[in-house]
Enzyme design. Structure first.
Site, PDB file in Angstrom:
ATOM      1  N   ARG A 146      45.225  17.288  26.378  1.00 35.75           N
ATOM      2  CA  ARG A 146      44.759  15.857  26.250  1.00 35.75           C
ATOM      3  C   ARG A 146      43.582  15.386  26.613  1.00 35.75           C
ATOM      4  O   ARG A 146      42.738  15.624  27.712  1.00 35.75           O
ATOM      5  CB  ARG A 146      46.022  15.011  27.177  1.00 35.75           C
ATOM      6  CG  ARG A 146      45.723  13.547  27.311  1.00 35.75           C
ATOM      7  CD  ARG A 146      46.847  12.842  27.941  1.00 35.75           C
ATOM      8  NE  ARG A 146      47.224  13.243  29.139  1.00 35.75           N
ATOM      9  CZ  ARG A 146      48.174  13.066  29.890  1.00 35.75           C
ATOM     10  NH1 ARG A 146      49.113  11.913  29.204  1.00 35.75           N
ATOM     11  NH2 ARG A 146      48.550  13.410  31.027  1.00 35.75           N
ATOM     12  N   LYS A 204      55.201   9.413  26.313  1.00 39.09           N
ATOM     13  CA  LYS A 204      55.774   8.072  26.671  1.00 39.09           C
ATOM     14  C   LYS A 204      54.663   7.104  26.355  1.00 39.09           C
ATOM     15  O   LYS A 204      54.837   6.174  25.628  1.00 39.09           O
ATOM     16  CB  LYS A 204      55.987   8.059  28.086  1.00 39.09           C
ATOM     17  CG  LYS A 204      56.898   8.955  28.827  1.00 39.09           C
ATOM     18  CD  LYS A 204      57.168   8.560  30.478  1.00 39.09           C
ATOM     19  CE  LYS A 204      56.004   8.862  31.128  1.00 39.09           C
ATOM     20  NZ  LYS A 204      55.715  10.359  31.380  1.00 39.09           N
ATOM     21  N   ARG A 225      53.835  17.432  39.229  1.00 35.07           N
ATOM     22  CA  ARG A 225      54.415  15.970  38.452  1.00 35.07           C
ATOM     23  C   ARG A 225      55.771  16.561  37.728  1.00 35.07           C
ATOM     24  O   ARG A 225      56.719  15.913  37.855  1.00 35.07           O
ATOM     25  CB  ARG A 225      53.505  15.652  37.416  1.00 35.07           C
ATOM     26  CG  ARG A 225      52.382  14.727  38.118  1.00 35.07           C
ATOM     27  CD  ARG A 225      51.051  14.595  37.483  1.00 35.07           C
ATOM     28  NE  ARG A 225      51.029  14.051  36.223  1.00 35.07           N
ATOM     29  CZ  ARG A 225      50.295  14.140  35.120  1.00 35.07           C
ATOM     30  NH1 ARG A 225      49.143  15.161  35.164  1.00 35.07           N
ATOM     31  NH2 ARG A 225      50.458  13.720  34.043  1.00 35.07           N
ATOM     32  N   ARG A 245      41.931  13.527  32.199  1.00 36.14           N
ATOM     33  CA  ARG A 245      42.261  12.871  33.629  1.00 36.14           C
ATOM     34  C   ARG A 245      42.187  13.883  34.622  1.00 36.14           C
ATOM     35  O   ARG A 245      42.338  14.890  34.437  1.00 36.14           O
ATOM     36  CB  ARG A 245      43.491  12.231  33.361  1.00 36.14           C
ATOM     37  CG  ARG A 245      43.729  11.141  32.764  1.00 36.14           C
ATOM     38  CD  ARG A 245      45.105  10.615  32.412  1.00 36.14           C
ATOM     39  NE  ARG A 245      46.365  10.966  33.396  1.00 36.14           N
ATOM     40  CZ  ARG A 245      47.507  10.570  32.902  1.00 36.14           C
ATOM     41  NH1 ARG A 245      47.801  10.043  31.813  1.00 36.14           N
ATOM     42  NH2 ARG A 245      48.627  11.029  33.876  1.00 36.14           N
ATOM     43  N   ARG A 300      60.424   5.155  38.333  1.00 38.62           N
ATOM     44  CA  ARG A 300      60.316   6.579  38.444  1.00 38.62           C
ATOM     45  C   ARG A 300      61.174   7.300  39.291  1.00 38.62           C
ATOM     46  O   ARG A 300      61.131   8.519  39.642  1.00 38.62           O
ATOM     47  CB  ARG A 300      58.847   7.085  38.870  1.00 38.62           C
ATOM     48  CG  ARG A 300      57.904   7.715  37.681  1.00 38.62           C
ATOM     49  CD  ARG A 300      56.603   7.698  38.255  1.00 38.62           C
ATOM     50  NE  ARG A 300      55.816   8.678  37.742  1.00 38.62           N
ATOM     51  CZ  ARG A 300      55.130   8.423  36.351  1.00 38.62           C
ATOM     52  NH1 ARG A 300      55.054   7.268  36.168  1.00 38.62           N
ATOM     53  NH2 ARG A 300      54.365   9.410  36.010  1.00 38.62           N
TER      54      ARG A 300
HETATM   55  P1  AP5 Z   1      51.149  11.224  26.291  1.00 40.28           P
HETATM   56  O1  AP5 Z   1      51.422  10.087  25.344  1.00 40.28           O
HETATM   57  O2  AP5 Z   1      49.797  10.950  27.185  1.00 40.28           O
HETATM   58  O3  AP5 Z   1      52.280  11.588  27.209  1.00 40.28           O
HETATM   59  P2  AP5 Z   1      52.718  10.715  28.724  1.00 40.28           P
HETATM   60  O4  AP5 Z   1      54.481  10.912  28.789  1.00 40.28           O
HETATM   61  O5  AP5 Z   1      52.346   9.325  28.639  1.00 40.28           O
HETATM   62  O6  AP5 Z   1      52.158  11.436  29.731  1.00 40.28           O
HETATM   63  P3  AP5 Z   1      51.401  11.192  31.274  1.00 40.28           P
HETATM   64  O7  AP5 Z   1      50.627  12.214  31.669  1.00 40.28           O
HETATM   65  O8  AP5 Z   1      50.630   9.910  31.159  1.00 40.28           O
HETATM   66  O9  AP5 Z   1      52.522  10.682  32.025  1.00 40.28           O
HETATM   67  P4  AP5 Z   1      52.858  10.821  33.508  1.00 40.28           P
HETATM   68  O10 AP5 Z   1      54.183  10.118  33.792  1.00 40.28           O
HETATM   69  O11 AP5 Z   1      52.430  12.207  34.158  1.00 40.28           O
HETATM   70  O12 AP5 Z   1      51.448   9.763  34.102  1.00 40.28           O
HETATM   71  P5  AP5 Z   1      51.186   8.296  34.169  1.00 40.28           P
HETATM   72  O13 AP5 Z   1      49.957   7.856  33.728  1.00 40.28           O
HETATM   73  O14 AP5 Z   1      52.418   7.657  33.818  1.00 40.28           O
HETATM   74  O15 AP5 Z   1      51.107  12.665  25.514  1.00 40.28           O
HETATM   75  C1  AP5 Z   1      50.617  13.833  26.360  1.00 40.28           C
HETATM   76  C2  AP5 Z   1      49.788  14.626  25.229  1.00 40.28           C
HETATM   77  O16 AP5 Z   1      50.445  15.083  24.459  1.00 40.28           O
HETATM   78  C3  AP5 Z   1      48.465  13.797  24.543  1.00 40.28           C
HETATM   79  O17 AP5 Z   1      47.416  14.429  24.345  1.00 40.28           O
HETATM   80  C4  AP5 Z   1      49.347  13.353  23.174  1.00 40.28           C
HETATM   81  O18 AP5 Z   1      48.292  13.314  22.207  1.00 40.28           O
HETATM   82  C5  AP5 Z   1      50.118  14.675  22.949  1.00 40.28           C
HETATM   83  N1  AP5 Z   1      51.221  14.185  22.155  1.00 40.28           N
HETATM   84  C6  AP5 Z   1      52.288  13.192  22.390  1.00 40.28           C
HETATM   85  N2  AP5 Z   1      53.036  13.357  21.569  1.00 40.28           N
HETATM   86  C7  AP5 Z   1      53.212  14.288  20.891  1.00 40.28           C
HETATM   87  C8  AP5 Z   1      53.821  15.048  19.626  1.00 40.28           C
HETATM   88  N3  AP5 Z   1      55.079  14.428  19.381  1.00 40.28           N
HETATM   89  N4  AP5 Z   1      53.467  16.241  19.327  1.00 40.28           N
HETATM   90  C9  AP5 Z   1      52.362  16.860  19.907  1.00 40.28           C
HETATM   91  N5  AP5 Z   1      51.318  16.301  20.742  1.00 40.28           N
HETATM   92  C10 AP5 Z   1      51.926  14.971  21.217  1.00 40.28           C
HETATM   93  O19 AP5 Z   1      51.297   8.563  36.082  1.00 40.28           O
HETATM   94  C11 AP5 Z   1      50.009   9.080  36.536  1.00 40.28           C
HETATM   95  C12 AP5 Z   1      50.423   8.846  38.021  1.00 40.28           C
HETATM   96  O20 AP5 Z   1      50.489   7.449  38.409  1.00 40.28           O
HETATM   97  C13 AP5 Z   1      51.852   9.667  38.449  1.00 40.28           C
HETATM   98  O21 AP5 Z   1      51.506  10.980  38.856  1.00 40.28           O
HETATM   99  C14 AP5 Z   1      51.881   8.794  39.896  1.00 40.28           C
HETATM  100  O22 AP5 Z   1      51.004   9.592  40.874  1.00 40.28           O
HETATM  101  C15 AP5 Z   1      51.193   7.494  39.540  1.00 40.28           C
HETATM  102  N6  AP5 Z   1      52.413   6.777  38.995  1.00 40.28           N
HETATM  103  C16 AP5 Z   1      52.593   6.205  38.019  1.00 40.28           C
HETATM  104  N7  AP5 Z   1      53.722   5.227  37.834  1.00 40.28           N
HETATM  105  C17 AP5 Z   1      54.163   5.452  38.923  1.00 40.28           C
HETATM  106  C18 AP5 Z   1      55.147   4.786  39.558  1.00 40.28           C
HETATM  107  N8  AP5 Z   1      56.400   4.048  38.838  1.00 40.28           N
HETATM  108  N9  AP5 Z   1      55.692   5.116  40.923  1.00 40.28           N
HETATM  109  C19 AP5 Z   1      54.959   5.781  41.486  1.00 40.28           C
HETATM  110  N10 AP5 Z   1      53.522   6.423  41.127  1.00 40.28           N
HETATM  111  C20 AP5 Z   1      53.366   6.059  39.865  1.00 40.28           C
END
Ligand code: AP5
Ligand code: ZN
Length: 216
Positions: free
Chosen positions: A128, A13, A172, A161, A93
Site C-alpha cells: 500500500r 475499509k 494490528r 504509512r 473498534r
Molecule cells: P485499504 O482500503 O487501505 O484498507 P483498510 O481496511 O482501510 O486498512 P487500514 O490499514 O487503513 O485499516 P486499519 O484499520 O489498520 O487502519 P486505520 O487507519 O483505521 O486497503 C489496503 C490495501 O489493499 C490498499 O493498498 C488497497 O489499494 C488494497 N486493496 C483494497 N481492496 C482491495 C481488493 N479488493 N483487492 C486488492 N487490493 C485491494 O487505523 C490506524 C491506527 O489508528 C490504528 O492502528 C489505531 O492505532 C488508530 N485508530 C484508528 N481508529 C481507532 C479507533 N476507533 N480506536 C482506537 N484507535 C484507533
C-alpha cells in the site's frame, strides 16, 4: 444513510468507504485519517494527550484511548457535511466503543463487515501507498497510480504509512481478532449486519455492498 465498515487492517475499509460515500452522497469519516491529521499537526486541541504519545501508539499498532478517539470523532459527526449521513471507517473498534456510540445517542442503519484472510492482508498492506494530501490509497500491484509514485488526484508524492511495517501489522491483526471482531456479533444481534467477501476485485466488492444495502 449511516454506515460503518468493519474489517481487519487492510481489508479494504477505506477503499470501499470512499466509493460508498460518493455513491450515497454522504460523508466519509476515517478515524485513522483523523488521527494521522491530528498527530501530523493539521488539527490542534489542547485538551488532547501529547501528539507524540498518540503517534507512538499508532506506530506500534495499538488502539488509542476511547475518550480520545470519541472526542475527535464527535466533532466531525456534528459538522454540517454529516447532515445527510456518513460512512465510518475504523470506528467502532471494540464493544466498548460500539456501546459508547449508542449511549451518546448515535446509531447505524447498517454495519458492513468485509472479510479477508490474514495472509492476503499482509500482502495488501505491504504494497500500500497513500497520498497524505487527499487521503487516496493505492497498491503497487492491485491499484497502481497512473504515474508511478504520484497521486492521480493531486500529483502529490505517495508515501508508505509508518504503521505499515511488519511488526505493527502483526500487532494490528492480533488486536483485530481479539478486540474488534466481536463487534460483528454485536451488530448481528441488532439485525443490522451485512457481510461481504473482501477477496474479489475492488469493483465487484463495491457492487456486492451496494446490492446488500438496497433494502436499508
Ligand atoms: P485499504 O482500503 O487501505 O484498507 P483498510 O481496511 O482501510 O486498512 P487500514 O490499514 O487503513 O485499516 P486499519 O484499520 O489498520 O487502519 P486505520 O487507519 O483505521 O486497503 C489496503 C490495501 O489493499 C490498499 O493498498 C488497497 O489499494 C488494497 N486493496 C483494497 N481492496 C482491495 C481488493 N479488493 N483487492 C486488492 N487490493 C485491494 O487505523 C490506524 C491506527 O489508528 C490504528 O492502528 C489505531 O492505532 C488508530 N485508530 C484508528 N481508529 C481507532 C479507533 N476507533 N480506536 C482506537 N484507535 C484507533
Ligand atoms: Zn492525493
Amino acid at each position: 444513510m449511516k454506515l460503518t465498515i468493519l474489517g481487519a487492517p487492510g481489508a479494504g475499509k477505506g477503499t470501499q468507504a470512499r466509493t460508498l460515500a460518493e455513491h450515497f452522497k454522504i460523508a466519509h469519516i476515517s478515524t485513522g485519517d483523523i488521527l494521522r491529521r491530528f498527530t501530523g499537526g493539521e488539527v490542534s486541541d489542547d485538551t488532547m494527550p501529547e501528539k507524540a504519545e498518540l503517534d507512538e501508539i499508532m506506530r506500534k499498532g495499538d488502539l488509542v484511548p476511547d475518550d480520545v478517539i470519541f472526542s475527535l470523532l464527535k466533532t466531525r459527526l456534528e459538522s454540517d457535511d454529516c447532515a445527510r449521513g456518513y460512512v465510518l471507517d475504523g470506528f467502532p473498534r471494540s464493544i466498548a466503543q460500539a456501546k459508547l456510540f449508542g449511549n451518546e445517542g448515535y446509531r447505524f442503519d447498517a454495519a458492513v463487515s468485509i472479510s479477508v484472510r490474514d495472509e492476503i492482508i499482509v500482502e495488501r498492506i505491504s504494497g500500500r501507498t497513500a497520498c497524505e494530501h487527499c487521503g487516496r490509497v493505492y497498491h503497487r500491484i492491485y491499484h497502481p497510480p497512473k504515474n508511478e509514485g504520484d497521486c492521480d488526484e493531486c500529483g502529490n508524492e505517495l508515501m508508505q504509512r509508518n504503521d505499515d511495517k511488519v511488526q505493527s501489522v502483526v500487532n494490528r491483526l492480533k488486536i483485530y481478532h481479539e478486540v474488534t471482531k466481536p463487534i460483528i456479533e454485536f451488530y448481528r444481534a441488532q439485525g443490522i449486519l451485512y457481510e461481504v467477501d473482501g477477496e474479489g476485485s475492488v469493483g465487484d466488492i463495491t457492487e456486492s455492498i451496494k446490492a446488500l444495502l438496497l433494502d436499508v
